[in-house]
Design an enzyme around this catalytic site. Structure first.
Site, PDB file in Angstrom:
ATOM      1  N   LEU A 101       0.873  -1.163   0.000  1.00  0.00           N
ATOM      2  CA  LEU A 101       0.000   0.000   0.000  1.00  0.00           C
ATOM      3  C   LEU A 101       0.914   1.218   0.000  1.00  0.00           C
ATOM      4  CD1 LEU A 101      -2.702  -0.920   2.704  1.00  0.00           C
ATOM      5  CD2 LEU A 101      -2.941  -1.026   0.218  1.00  0.00           C
ATOM      6  N   ASP A 102       0.624   2.213  -0.835  1.00  0.00           N
ATOM      7  CA  ASP A 102       1.512   3.370  -0.885  1.00  0.00           C
ATOM      8  C   ASP A 102       1.378   4.214   0.378  1.00  0.00           C
ATOM      9  OD1 ASP A 102      -0.569   5.410  -1.252  1.00  0.00           O
ATOM     10  OD2 ASP A 102      -0.774   4.641  -3.283  1.00  0.00           O
ATOM     11  N   ARG A 103       2.271   5.171   0.509  1.00  0.00           N
ATOM     12  CA  ARG A 103       2.330   6.001   1.722  1.00  0.00           C
ATOM     13  C   ARG A 103       0.994   6.675   2.034  1.00  0.00           C
ATOM     14  NH1 ARG A 103       6.726   8.556   4.160  1.00  0.00           N
ATOM     15  NH2 ARG A 103       8.056   7.913   2.420  1.00  0.00           N
ATOM     16  N   THR A 105      -2.039   5.599   1.323  1.00  0.00           N
ATOM     17  CA  THR A 105      -3.169   4.669   1.418  1.00  0.00           C
ATOM     18  C   THR A 105      -3.126   3.951   2.762  1.00  0.00           C
ATOM     19  OG1 THR A 105      -3.179   4.307  -0.980  1.00  0.00           O
ATOM     20  CG2 THR A 105      -4.314   2.685   0.369  1.00  0.00           C
TER      21      THR A 105
END
Length: 233
Positions: A101-103, A105
């Site tokens: 999961l990106d930063r 999200t």
């Protein structure tokens, strides 16, 4: 497996450091009797400073990833491993994130040292559904659900259309998106492809497994029942 190696592989220290722990009498059985490096003991019966050992190899956990953390072992900012006991980062085999999961999200993130499980979850063949709650910058137009379900949507710089995805409109600027594949920043790029921008994104479910009552930053070890639920949908 010898006790020194077992405990070292769980991240409690190098073999030299674990040997010193034995000499210091810090490693005991469940009754408080001191164990020695050449003793034999069941994993569940071993204590370090009176505390049970961490789960053995085959560990899988779920984490409620908060915003601002990255799924990396090396990053100048805050990483998901900072939310776990420090020794978890030193386990062998490595405890890895299952996908990313990106930063920006938040939500459900799985971590495991079980390579077969990891590949089963991320494999396109599994078609394990992932559910995202999206907050949009602009009102939804009303045609997004049909476009996402068509199986013809192409993302920028890609040559293969996306698999059909389900979109449930919660209100004008909130939607629930269910994906069966996991392309790079897929949810954000899908909404961008229909002229909108995701302001906030949260993964609420993977397969049959949801976050339950886990608050942001909290985690728990998954048992066999949890893993069965994971693949139940």
């Amino acid at each position: 497996m010898k006790l020194v190696r077992l405990i070292a592989n769980l991240g409690y220290g190098s073999r030299k450091q674990v040997s010193a722990m034995f000499r210091e009498g810090r490693i005991t059985d469940a009754d408080g009797e001191v164990l020695y490096a050449d003793d034999k003991a069941e994993h569940a019966a071993i204590r370090i400073d009176g505390e049970p050992l961490d789960p053995p190899a085959g560990l899988t956990l779920m984490l409620h990833k908060p915003l601002g953390t990255t799924c990396s072992t090396k990053d100048p900012g805050r990483i998901v491993y900072d939310l776990l006991p420090p020794r978890f980062r030193l386990r062998a085999p490595l405890l890895s994130t299952v996908g990313r999961l990106d930063r920006d999200t938040s939500g459900l993130l799985l971590m495991t040292d079980d390579g077969q499980l990891l590949h089963r979850v991320v494999s396109p063949k599994s078609q394990l559904h992932k559910v995202y709650e999206a907050t949009m910058a602009e009102d939804l137009r009303g045609d997004e659900a049909g476009i996402f379900a068509s199986g013809t949507l192409m993302l920028e710089s890609e040559t293969t259309p996306l698999a059909p995805a389900a979109l449930e409109v919660v209100d004008a600027r909130h939607a629930r998106l269910t994906l069966s594949e996991g392309r790079y920043h897929q949810a954000r790029r899908m909404f961008a492809a229909v002229g909108n921008h995701v302001q906030a994104l949260h993964r609420s479910r993977i397969g049959g497994l949801g976050l339950g009552e886990l608050a942001a930053g909290e985690w728990r070890v998954l048992g066999e029942d949890d893993l069965a639920r994971l693949f139940s949908c």
